[in-house]
Write an enzyme that holds these catalytic residues in place. Structure first.
Site, PDB file in Angstrom:
ATOM      1  N   CYS A 283       0.833  -1.212   0.000  1.00  0.00           N
ATOM      2  CA  CYS A 283       0.000   0.000   0.000  1.00  0.00           C
ATOM      3  C   CYS A 283       0.861   1.252   0.000  1.00  0.00           C
ATOM      4  O   CYS A 283       0.397   2.323  -0.374  1.00  0.00           O
ATOM      5  CB  CYS A 283      -0.934  -0.007   1.202  1.00  0.00           C
ATOM      6  N   GLU A 383      -5.802   3.189  -7.706  1.00  0.00           N
ATOM      7  CA  GLU A 383      -4.807   2.258  -7.184  1.00  0.00           C
ATOM      8  C   GLU A 383      -4.753   1.010  -8.056  1.00  0.00           C
ATOM      9  O   GLU A 383      -5.773   0.355  -8.261  1.00  0.00           O
ATOM     10  CB  GLU A 383      -5.162   1.861  -5.745  1.00  0.00           C
TER      11      GLU A 383
HETATM   12  P1  NDP Z   1      -9.818  -6.423   0.304  1.00  0.00           P
HETATM   13  O1  NDP Z   1     -10.453  -5.167   0.754  1.00  0.00           O
HETATM   14  O2  NDP Z   1     -10.404  -7.139  -0.838  1.00  0.00           O
HETATM   15  O3  NDP Z   1      -9.734  -7.482   1.501  1.00  0.00           O
HETATM   16  C1  NDP Z   1      -9.108  -7.232   2.734  1.00  0.00           C
HETATM   17  C2  NDP Z   1      -9.648  -8.203   3.761  1.00  0.00           C
HETATM   18  O4  NDP Z   1     -11.028  -7.935   3.969  1.00  0.00           O
HETATM   19  C3  NDP Z   1      -9.579  -9.664   3.336  1.00  0.00           C
HETATM   20  O5  NDP Z   1      -9.338 -10.471   4.468  1.00  0.00           O
HETATM   21  C4  NDP Z   1     -10.961  -9.887   2.766  1.00  0.00           C
HETATM   22  O6  NDP Z   1     -11.298 -11.223   2.756  1.00  0.00           O
HETATM   23  C5  NDP Z   1     -11.790  -9.100   3.759  1.00  0.00           C
HETATM   24  N1  NDP Z   1     -13.130  -8.709   3.306  1.00  0.00           N
HETATM   25  C6  NDP Z   1     -13.595  -8.592   2.046  1.00  0.00           C
HETATM   26  N2  NDP Z   1     -14.915  -8.229   2.069  1.00  0.00           N
HETATM   27  C7  NDP Z   1     -15.266  -8.115   3.368  1.00  0.00           C
HETATM   28  C8  NDP Z   1     -16.477  -7.775   4.045  1.00  0.00           C
HETATM   29  N3  NDP Z   1     -17.603  -7.499   3.390  1.00  0.00           N
HETATM   30  N4  NDP Z   1     -16.483  -7.749   5.393  1.00  0.00           N
HETATM   31  C9  NDP Z   1     -15.355  -8.024   6.077  1.00  0.00           C
HETATM   32  N5  NDP Z   1     -14.184  -8.382   5.499  1.00  0.00           N
HETATM   33  C10 NDP Z   1     -14.133  -8.417   4.161  1.00  0.00           C
HETATM   34  O7  NDP Z   1      -8.291  -6.042   0.040  1.00  0.00           O
HETATM   35  P2  NDP Z   1      -7.173  -6.968  -0.557  1.00  0.00           P
HETATM   36  O8  NDP Z   1      -7.047  -8.215   0.255  1.00  0.00           O
HETATM   37  O9  NDP Z   1      -7.376  -7.063  -2.025  1.00  0.00           O
HETATM   38  O10 NDP Z   1      -5.872  -6.082  -0.241  1.00  0.00           O
HETATM   39  C11 NDP Z   1      -5.409  -5.096  -1.073  1.00  0.00           C
HETATM   40  C12 NDP Z   1      -5.827  -3.726  -0.570  1.00  0.00           C
HETATM   41  O11 NDP Z   1      -5.362  -3.527   0.755  1.00  0.00           O
HETATM   42  C13 NDP Z   1      -5.222  -2.607  -1.386  1.00  0.00           C
HETATM   43  O12 NDP Z   1      -6.202  -1.631  -1.658  1.00  0.00           O
HETATM   44  C14 NDP Z   1      -4.165  -2.034  -0.470  1.00  0.00           C
HETATM   45  O13 NDP Z   1      -3.851  -0.691  -0.705  1.00  0.00           O
HETATM   46  C15 NDP Z   1      -4.791  -2.221   0.865  1.00  0.00           C
HETATM   47  N6  NDP Z   1      -3.758  -2.202   1.892  1.00  0.00           N
HETATM   48  C16 NDP Z   1      -3.708  -1.119   2.748  1.00  0.00           C
HETATM   49  C17 NDP Z   1      -2.717  -1.033   3.701  1.00  0.00           C
HETATM   50  C18 NDP Z   1      -2.670   0.104   4.668  1.00  0.00           C
HETATM   51  O14 NDP Z   1      -1.995  -0.040   5.693  1.00  0.00           O
HETATM   52  N7  NDP Z   1      -3.315   1.216   4.430  1.00  0.00           N
HETATM   53  C19 NDP Z   1      -1.673  -2.066   3.807  1.00  0.00           C
HETATM   54  C20 NDP Z   1      -1.836  -3.140   2.875  1.00  0.00           C
HETATM   55  C21 NDP Z   1      -2.844  -3.198   1.951  1.00  0.00           C
HETATM   56  P3  NDP Z   1     -10.974 -12.159   1.469  1.00  0.00           P
HETATM   57  O15 NDP Z   1      -9.662 -11.797   0.926  1.00  0.00           O
HETATM   58  O16 NDP Z   1     -10.984 -13.483   2.094  1.00  0.00           O
HETATM   59  O17 NDP Z   1     -12.096 -11.888   0.513  1.00  0.00           O
END
Ligand code: NDP
Length: 481
Positions: A283, A383
């Site tokens: 991120c 992004e």
């Molecule tokens: P997502 O938002 O798709 O998922 C993040 C987590 O949330 C996963 O465990 C996912 O589960 C879960 N999730 C998805 N839908 C729901 C819901 N409705 N309710 C609760 N939990 C849910 O992100 P990504 O995994 O694709 O990660 C990439 C993103 O994370 C990028 O946008 C990146 O910038 C951000 N990020 C931000 C950081 C920061 O510190 N600001 C650091 C690292 C990443 P599952 O995957 O099992 O669907």
């Protein structure tokens, strides 16, 4: 491969409904394991266990709590190599990166908060002249939810769990379903370290079912979430009306601003990392590069020739870039590259998939540099979260500041200059939660971490995290003098 199971009340178990999801190895594209496809029933079971464990854990002495968290850190260190191998295989990141960054940081998270909890204090306010003294207690919240993404799996999972436990909460946690393995191994470590049953519960499954059930559960009082901005907005819409405490660490589109007076060699070496480390799936990556016009032509030539030397290949090999997380994500990144071309961007290098002969079905991509003419184009505003950076010249401080601040995000920014006055002017005006001057990804765990605008709400790190995971209660006593 270690079998991935839920860890609830100190026991390993499958999802109550018996359903499983396939776990795909990004480096080969092959299914190499299964994980439980949990739903609301499993979350409820985990919440019940966590609730039961709470009254004991919150009253565990600070010394004992600290010792247990410290043992977890030691065990992560002892198992650095198997954990790094598992992380690299599950995520597609180069093994060397998992060995040098992800796993050491996971143990640092536990060690840091094991120590921080013994130093955490609250305030007293004497109302002088009113014979009144106030003091503030900071109590753990209860059962809290921790939801983390796939890009830095154990690193970010432990970044949430460690302070939550340190503050005396019990936890229901869900890693991304794309990278479940090191979370499972962490559960084994916690068991070995003597963390009492029910204090940490790890439930695997999809975000839309298991994740959503954490957010909706009335007995889970706070949610710490790291992930995409869209998911964060959805989570806020569910949790806010329930008055849950929320910490949202979301996406970024971070500027990397390079002035001609910078330390060129240091800037160049760091910019390669801030552009492509972890295949650009951090991120904090600096995906928008702005270079002062005087330096632009030479930077462009040097940068492209350095990018050409980056090696892409199987994550277990000695490579600079491994595989991106999934086939869907690979396609999404490629569609952004197509979009950039359609909007007049020029791909200076990269832009294609990489055929790795020994892993023909892996999700590999070339590191890609796109020269753009307008910072409003989609590829420079949204992004991408992959090995793609945009490149653009600038002529003045005001111009680059306006371009840097033109995106909806505000997570981090990097500035390269030897002019201290300029660096302060920028640091004051740049819209981001973190500003790095002549460095990148340089983290002191005591400092606040988080973004503004669409990059999130709240701060993690250091005492900020312990404050988030506690509820302040002020006690006001009036006395006779
Ligand atoms: P997502 O938002 O798709 O998922 C993040 C987590 O949330 C996963 O465990 C996912 O589960 C879960 N999730 C998805 N839908 C729901 C819901 N409705 N309710 C609760 N939990 C849910 O992100 P990504 O995994 O694709 O990660 C990439 C993103 O994370 C990028 O946008 C990146 O910038 C951000 N990020 C931000 C950081 C920061 O510190 N600001 C650091 C690292 C990443 P599952 O995957 O099992 O669907």
């Amino acid at each position: 491969m270690a079998r991935v199971q839920n860890y609830i009340n100190g026991e390993f178990q499958d999802a109550l409904n018996g359903a499983t999801l396939d776990n795909i190895e990004p480096g080969t594209g092959a299914i190499y394991g299964q994980l439980p496809e949990s739903d609301a029933q499993d979350i409820d079971l985990a919440q019940t266990a966590a609730q039961k464990a709470f009254s004991t854990w919150r009253n565990t002495t600070l010394e004992e709590r600290s010792a247990i968290l410290g043992r977890i850190a030691d065990l992560i260190d002892e198992q650095r190599e198997p954990l790094a191998k598992a992380e690299s295989r599950d995520n597609g990141k180069p093994l060397a990166l998992a060995m040098s960054v992800d796993i050491p940081r996971a143990s640092s998270n536990f060690r840091f908060f094991a120590q921080a909890l013994t130093q955490f204090s609250s305030e007293a306010h004497e109302s002088v002249g009113k014979n009144t003294i106030n003091f503030t207690l900071r109590h753990p919240i209860g059962v809290v939810g921790c939801i983390s993404p796939w890009n830095l799996p154990l690193y970010l999972f432990t970044w949430k769990i460690a302070p939550a436990l340190a503050a005396g909460n019990t936890v229901v946690a869900k890693p991304s379903e794309l990278t479940p393995v090191t979370a499972h191994l962490l559960a084994e470590i916690c068991q070995k370290a003597g963390l009492p049953a029910g204090v940490l519960n790890i439930v695997h499954g999809n975000g839309s079912s298991a994740g959503q059930a954490i957010v909706e559960h009335p007995g889970i009082k706070a949610v710490s979430f790291t992930g995409g901005t869209k998911t964060g907005a959805h989570i806020a819409s569910v949790a806010a009306p329930m008055f849950k405490k929320l910490s949202l660490e979301l996406g970024g589109k971070n500027p990397n601003i390079i002035f001609a007076d910078c330390d060129y060699d240091k800037m160049m070496a760091t910019t390669l990392k801030s552009s492509f480390a972890n295949q650009g799936q951090i991120c904090l990556c600096g995906s928008r590069i702005f270079v002062e016009r005087d330096l632009y032509a030479s930077f462009k030539t040097d940068f492209v020739s350095r990018v050409a030397k980056l090696k892409v290949g199987p994550p277990s090999d000695s490579v600079d870039l491994g595989a991106v997380i999934s086939s869907d994500h690979q396609q999404k990144i490629l569609s952004y590259i197509d979009q950039a071309k359609a909007e007049g961007g020029e791909v200076l290098i990269g832009g294609n998939t990489v055929n790795v002969p020994e892993c023909p079905n892996g999700f590999y991509l070339e590191p890609t540099v796109i020269e753009i003419k307008d910072h409003h184009c989609k590829v420079a505003q949204e992004e991408i979260f992959g090995p793609v950076v945009t490149l653009m010249p600038f002529d003045s401080e005001q111009e680059v500041l306006a371009m840097a601040n033109s995106v909806p995000y505000g997570l981090s920014a990097s500035l390269w200059t030897s002019n201290i006055d300029r660096s302060m002017r920028f640091a004051q005006q740049i819209e981001s939660g973190i500003v790095w001057v002549n460095t990148w990804l340089n983290r002191d765990l005591r400092t606040p971490f988080g973004g503004i605008k669409a990059s999130g709400v709240g701060r993690e790190g250091g005492l900020e995290a312990l404050r988030f995971f506690t509820e302040p209660k002020n006690i006001c006593i009036s006395y006779q003098s």
